[in-house]
Design a protein around this motif. Structure first.
Motif, short mmCIF file in Angstrom:
data_model
loop_
_atom_site.label_atom_id
_atom_site.label_comp_id
_atom_site.label_asym_id
_atom_site.label_seq_id
_atom_site.Cartn_x
_atom_site.Cartn_y
_atom_site.Cartn_z
N TYR A 189 12.72 -16.24 -21.18
CA TYR A 189 12.79 -16.61 -22.58
C TYR A 189 14.15 -16.27 -23.18
O TYR A 189 15.05 -15.82 -22.48
N HIS A 190 14.26 -16.47 -24.49
CA HIS A 190 15.54 -16.35 -25.20
C HIS A 190 16.11 -14.94 -25.08
O HIS A 190 15.39 -13.94 -25.07
N SER A 193 21.16 -26.03 -16.96
CA SER A 193 21.19 -27.43 -16.51
C SER A 193 21.24 -27.51 -14.99
O SER A 193 21.58 -26.54 -14.31
N TRP A 201 15.36 -20.81 -13.70
CA TRP A 201 16.64 -21.30 -14.21
C TRP A 201 16.39 -22.42 -15.23
O TRP A 201 16.98 -22.43 -16.32
N SER A 202 15.51 -23.35 -14.89
CA SER A 202 15.20 -24.45 -15.81
C SER A 202 14.48 -23.94 -17.05
O SER A 202 14.70 -24.45 -18.15
N HIS A 203 13.61 -22.93 -16.86
CA HIS A 203 12.89 -22.38 -18.01
C HIS A 203 13.86 -21.74 -19.00
O HIS A 203 13.62 -21.74 -20.22
N SER A 204 14.98 -21.20 -18.50
CA SER A 204 15.99 -20.61 -19.38
C SER A 204 16.91 -21.66 -19.99
O SER A 204 17.86 -21.33 -20.67
N LYS A 205 16.61 -22.94 -19.74
CA LYS A 205 17.37 -24.09 -20.24
C LYS A 205 18.73 -24.23 -19.55
O LYS A 205 19.64 -24.85 -20.10
N ASN A 211 22.42 -21.27 -19.57
CA ASN A 211 22.21 -21.17 -21.01
C ASN A 211 22.10 -19.72 -21.45
O ASN A 211 22.33 -19.40 -22.60
N GLU A 212 21.73 -18.85 -20.51
CA GLU A 212 21.64 -17.41 -20.77
C GLU A 212 22.68 -16.69 -19.92
O GLU A 212 23.39 -17.31 -19.13
#
Length: 279
Positions: free
Chosen positions: A75-76, A254, A248-252, A270-271
């Protein structure tokens, strides 16, 4: 809270944890299996290294190792959810909780989840006795179990060859290697010849005979479609590897397509995270 969260305790994850152990970072290493090692557990050449490495991590005061722990969400702001199994593997469960929920906030996340071997498609590929070549190697090297007395491999990737070589050296009889490719590395062909394994290049398995178990396979040439039958009691599949990019995809993060791998791989994060090893 930790400075570094490493998800996956295979060779790449253990290496990352050893690097963190030599610093002042607070490191958490998690893996869903009941012991660290990943693919190294089925590779005898890595067992001495694995024993030394796990001992070093266990003695490091800044490293926490969580086995039977599955990271289920990313998550974020590097917040990761994970669930640890506590009692289901015990002969007597007792009165304690079955699971523990870990909510982890990490300065950096290292994803070391490896890759998933791809199966191949043909008639009867769900017959008992058809399995991934990497699974057969784990049965042989980790548990001392031969998956068959006469084994055939269908491959489109070099890893399958190395797996059956390991099986042959452990005492299993390899009836044949069927590879869909026109040509492979000469070193693979030489090793197969040295071990007395018959090789069919530019061939495919088109079907499996046997209702309750594998009794033989049907093969054919990929050009003229002529072939024959090979008696066996196990068929291994080696279709290449797909990186495990779910978190990796869950953390957005690419993804990017790689033609040479035939798979999507991590691209831009993204993180604050990075991927190591096969993933």
């Amino acid at each position: 809270h930790c400075d570094q969260l490493i998800i996956g305790a295979g060779p790449a994850g253990i290496d990352a944890a050893l690097e963190g152990a030599g610093s002042n970072k607070r490191v958490i290493l998690i893996d869903e299996q009941d012991e660290p090692g990943g693919g190294a557990l089925a590779d005898p050449s890595l067992w001495p290294w694995l024993e030394r490495s796990v001992k070093a991590l266990a003695e490091a005061p800044n490293v926490t190792i969580l086995t039977r722990t599955t990271a289920f969400g990313y998550y974020h702001d590097n917040f990761v959810g994970a669930v640890e199994g506590l009692t289901d593997h015990l002969p007597e469960i007792g009165d304690g909780p079955r699971e523990k929920l870990w909510r982890i906030r990490a300065g950096e996340v290292i994803l070391a989840q490896g890759a998933i071997e791809r199966p191949l498609v043909f008639d009867g590929n769900d017959t008992p006795g058809v399995l991934l070549s990497s699974a057969a190697k784990v049965f042989a090297n980790r548990y001392g179990v031969a998956v068959g007395k006469s084994v055939v491999l269908m491959a489109s990737h070099d890893s399958g060859w190395h797996d059956v070589f390991a099986l042959a050296k452990a005492g299993a009889a390899i009836a044949a290697i069927i590879d869909v490719r026109d040509d492979v590395d000469s070193a693979l062909k030489q090793e197969a010849d040295r071990l007395g394994i018959k090789v069919y290049l530019n061939h495919s398995v088109t079907g499996v005979h046997g209702r309750h178990r594998v009794t033989s396979v049907q093969i054919c040439n990929n050009e003229d479609y002529l072939g024959g039958r090979i008696d066996c009691d196990a068929l291994l599949m080696a279709g290449g590897w797909t990186p495990t990019v779910h978190l990796w995809s869950h953390s957005k993060g690419s993804l990017e397509w790689r033609d040479d791998l035939g798979a999507y791989v991590p691209d831009k994060p993204n993180e604050k995270t990075r991927c190591v090893g096969a993933c």
